[in-house]
Each structure stands twice: as C-alpha cells, then as structure tokens.
Design an enzyme around this catalytic site. Structure first.
Site, PDB file in Angstrom:
ATOM      1  N   HIS A 326       0.805  -1.209   0.000  1.00  0.00           N
ATOM      2  CA  HIS A 326       0.000   0.000   0.000  1.00  0.00           C
ATOM      3  C   HIS A 326       0.843   1.265   0.000  1.00  0.00           C
ATOM      4  O   HIS A 326       0.370   2.308  -0.480  1.00  0.00           O
ATOM      5  CB  HIS A 326      -0.945   0.002   1.207  1.00  0.00           C
ATOM      6  CG  HIS A 326      -2.180  -0.803   0.996  1.00  0.00           C
ATOM      7  ND1 HIS A 326      -2.236  -2.160   1.231  1.00  0.00           N
ATOM      8  CD2 HIS A 326      -3.417  -0.460   0.550  1.00  0.00           C
ATOM      9  CE1 HIS A 326      -3.450  -2.603   0.957  1.00  0.00           C
ATOM     10  NE2 HIS A 326      -4.187  -1.603   0.542  1.00  0.00           N
ATOM     11  N   GLY A 327       2.031   1.220   0.516  1.00  0.00           N
ATOM     12  CA  GLY A 327       2.835   2.432   0.508  1.00  0.00           C
ATOM     13  C   GLY A 327       4.174   2.273   1.181  1.00  0.00           C
ATOM     14  O   GLY A 327       4.357   1.407   2.043  1.00  0.00           O
TER      15      GLY A 327
END
Length: 477
Positions: A326-327
């Site tokens: 996700h990041g």
C-alpha cells in the site's frame, strides 16, 4: 484522466461508439482500439510512464512464450525469476527506493553515525502496484501450468493496460480476464444498462460520500493537535467512510465501464462494514488483492497446512507485505501488523472461517450479538485506519494519544465545517441503503431502478457542484 472528470466524460462515449458502431464484430479491431484507448487514458497523466507499461508487457509476453517453448524445469524457473525480478525491481525502484534510503539513514543516525546519502526525487507512476501484480499473475500461472501463454501481443497488451481497471484495480487474474479478449463480444443492452447502474452508484460513493467525508477528514487530521477526543473519534469515523466510498466507488466504476464493453471484472467490495470479524472483513474488502496474496504468497508459504505457529507466521508475512504494497511508509507496515494481530485470535481459535455467509439473510435486522460484532469489527478497522491516513508514525501516535487522553467532549469539530449533522445523516442513509441491498450486487438493481437512478443522479449533480473534488486515494498506490 479521472473517471469523474470532463475529459473522461468526452473520452468514454467516443471509445464506446467506435467500439460498438464502427468495430462491431471485428475482434482484433476492438482489442486494438481498447489498447490505444488505454494508452491514451494512462498517458493523460504522464506519457513518459507509458514506456514502463510497454516494457513490462513485452517482458512478460516473451517470458510466457519462452516458458511454452522450453520444458526443462531449470530454464522455466529462471524465466519466472526474470519476470519476478524485473517487475518487482521496477516496483522497488519507483515506489520503495526513497523509503529504504531514508530508513537506512535514520537507522545509522540512531547509532551515532552520519550519512551523506540522499534520496532521489522519484515520481511514483500511477497504478504501478496494480498492473505489476496483474502481469505477475500471468507469468506465475503460466509457470505453474494453470494457463497457457497467449501468442497474440495485442490481446496481452490490452489485458495488461485495460483502462477501466488499469490504475486502481480490481487486480484481475490472467486466467479470468485474458480469455475475454479472445472471444467475440456482442452488444447486450441489459449488460450495458447494468454497467451504467454500477457507474452511477460508483459516482455516488465517490462524489457524494467519499468527497463529502474528505472535507472533514482533512480538516480534523490537519488540526489533530488542537482537537479533543470526540473530534478525533469523528476524524477516524469519517476517514473510514471516505476510503470506503472512494475505493469501492472506483471499483464499481471500473466494473461498470468494463461491462459497457462486454467484459466481466470481479467484484472488489462486498459490503465490508457489515462484517462480524476481521477475517470476514478481508473476504469483503479489496477482494482482488486479498485473494492475490492468498494464492501467490500465503499458499506458497504453506498456507494453513502447517502448525498454528507456521500459520500465524504466514498471516503476519501476508499482512506486512500487504501493508508495504500500500505504501512506502512505516505507517502502512503498522497498519498491516495491526490487522495481523486482529486476525490471529480468530486463527488460533479456528474462528477465521466462521462468518462466510451474508449476515441475517432471512430477517431485517441483526440481533444484539451481531450488532456488537459488527460495531466491534468496524471499531478495530477504523482504529487501524488512523495509521493508514497519517503522514508518519509520530502523527499517528500523537493522534491516538489525543484520542484516549483529551476527554473534553465539547463538540468543537462542528466549528470546522458547516453541515456536520447533515453529513452524519447522509452516512446513516448510505448505511441503510447498503443494508437493505446487502444481498444485491449494488443498490440500484431491482425494483424501481429508474426512480433510484434519478434520485442518485440528482444527488451526484448537487454534491458535484458544491463539494471539493478529490483524487482517488488509491491512485497513490
């Protein structure tokens, strides 16, 4: 090009008319049109990154052909590693290079050393996490002989870059989507109408629910140090519905647009906030990513075949990898770790597969036990969203500290924006609509669909004029 933008409002009808009126019954022409349209759609953001998609497409297309040609396991495994290293290497450079460099500098600084290493200003290509995983599913499945490689470059390139789901999913498997490029597609008004219904509902989720919540979420998270517990609680609550409306809205838009062209994409959200435990939540939230990690990470690690300790290890690995996907931020790793912690008791007690059916299918309302389960699950998920939304760990912990220590319940968040009560009523209506339609694909289907459509379109127009237009959250992933 955003789905909720004027350029896309012009782009979609043009492609649709060319596809069905000019190229009807011409399969190769339709696929070529979709490929060109997808490149135009993606290049609208930054044409320079088209080279990455083209390169990734060519590498995996050739790897698939070579796997079909060579039958020795040693050679086929090397080809698989070539695909893995290339695709994950691109992802690593563009998404994680700065993160690892900065983490290394901070780590050695902790031990009293200094470093002159500086991070690069690397721009993250939109949707790289999504199309990378999509192409990897192809090479992995070809290697495992679950599917046969395609010999048509246009079909494969259109599969990789299919514009409805290119930048934010659903992450489609080659076994499910690629064959649809090889069969004749005929115009079906009923299918197109269902696609339009999904598009309208997706726009409602995005422009009415998500963008309205975003105004309050941004205000609260930007001023969290000056707000009390109730305000911070509402910030987490609003973000839970912002990210749901934003991402589920995009997924429904993608599925609906794909249907207009005769394609079926997998359902990505299935009323997740009615889940009775975290395991059920992950069977209903971002389903395409959850099943991807299940099939390509969890099961290869041993899945549920080993001891409880091994199963718990596998669960933590999957959730940490999911957080990192996700990041490039420690906040996402903590977010993934929290969900692993929430999931572990269910796994230990063999309750992780208990709630696999739609809640209260034969009655209108849940019983008190089910209400407690739903509220408890939503509370855990919303708490973890604080880390997901925060810029860094320091902000996360300060936010949580204020949430549990500043027990001044003055309703001061009302001064941030007007119409706060109206937003709470809007969310309540949204929940009621979803609850009533929890057995349906989407709320517009069924009886009185035209009346529902008219009301929802009017709300989209009103909120579209007065609300702030927000980018889709998952574009950053």
């Amino acid at each position: 090009m955003l789905f909720n933008s004027i350029p896309f409002l012009v782009f979609l009808p043009i492609v649709f008319c060319l596809y069905w009126l000019v190229l009807n019954n011409k399969l190769t022409g339709q696929n070529l049109l979709l490929l060109i349209a997808s490149y135009v759609f993606y290049g609208w953001w930054d044409y320079r990154f088209l080279g990455l998609i083209v390169l990734s497409t060519l590498v995996d297309f050739v790897v698939g052909l070579l796997m079909n040609r060579f039958h020795k396991e040693k050679i086929r495994k090397r080809l698989l590693w070539l695909s893995l290293l290339f695709n994950l290497g691109l992802l690593g450079v563009f998404k994680y290079f700065n993160f690892f460099i900065e983490s290394w500098v901070e780590a050695i600084k902790y031990f009293g050393f200094k470093s002159d290493v500086s991070s690069l200003n690397i721009i993250l290509p939109v949707g790289i996490s999504f199309y990378t995983f999509q192409t990897l599913s192809y090479t992995i499945d070809v290697y495992n002989k679950k599917i046969k490689p395609t010999f048509n470059l246009i079909d494969f390139a259109a599969f990789v870059s299919f514009f409805p789901q290119l930048v934010a999913g659903p992450i489609e498997r080659a076994s499910q989507l690629l064959p649809q490029f090889k069969i004749k597609r005929t115009f079906d008004f009923t299918v197109v109408k269902s696609g339009i219904h999904l598009i309208v509902w997706g726009l409602f989720q995005k422009m009415v629910i998500a963008d309205s919540c975003a105004t309050y979420t941004n205000a609260i998270f930007s001023n969290y140090e000056n707000l009390n517990s109730l305000s911070l609680l509402m910030g987490g609550f609003y973000f839970a519905f912002q990210i749901y409306g934003d991402f589920a809205g995009y997924s429904n838009l993608a599925i609906g647009i794909a249907r207009m062209f005769g394609f079926n994409l997998m359902i990505n959200f299935n009323y997740p906030y009615f889940s009775r435990d975290v395991a059920e939540f992950w069977r209903r939230w971002h389903i395409s990513l959850t099943t991807w990690f299940r099939d390509y990470v969890y099961i290869p690690l041993g899945g549920s075949r080993g001891s409880k300790q091994q199963q718990i290890r596998n669960v933590f690995i999957v959730f940490f990898v999911s957080g990192l996907w996700h990041g490039a931020n420690w906040t996402f790793l903590i977010w993934g770790g929290l969900h692993a912690l929430f999931f572990t008791p269910l796994l230990v007690l063999n309750l992780n597969k208990k709630n696999t059916t739609t809640i209260v299918t034969n009655k209108g309302l849940p019983n008190p036990k089910e209400i407690i389960q739903i509220v408890g699950t939503f509370s855990l998920v919303s708490f973890s969203w604080i880390f997901f939304r925060s810029k860094n760990l320091s902000e996360s912990f300060k936010y949580i500290n204020g949430l549990f220590t500043n027990f001044n319940f003055k309703i001061e968040y009302l001064s941030i924006e007007r119409y706060n009560i109206e937003l709470l009523l809007l969310i309540s209506v949204f929940l009621i609509i979803e609850w009533v339609n929890r057995n349906n694909e989407h709320p517009i289907s069924g009886k009185l669909s035209y009346i529902k459509m008219t009301g929802i379109i009017l709300m989209i127009l009103v909120f579209g004029v007065y609300s702030d237009h927000q980018n889709f959250i998952y574009f950053q992933f």
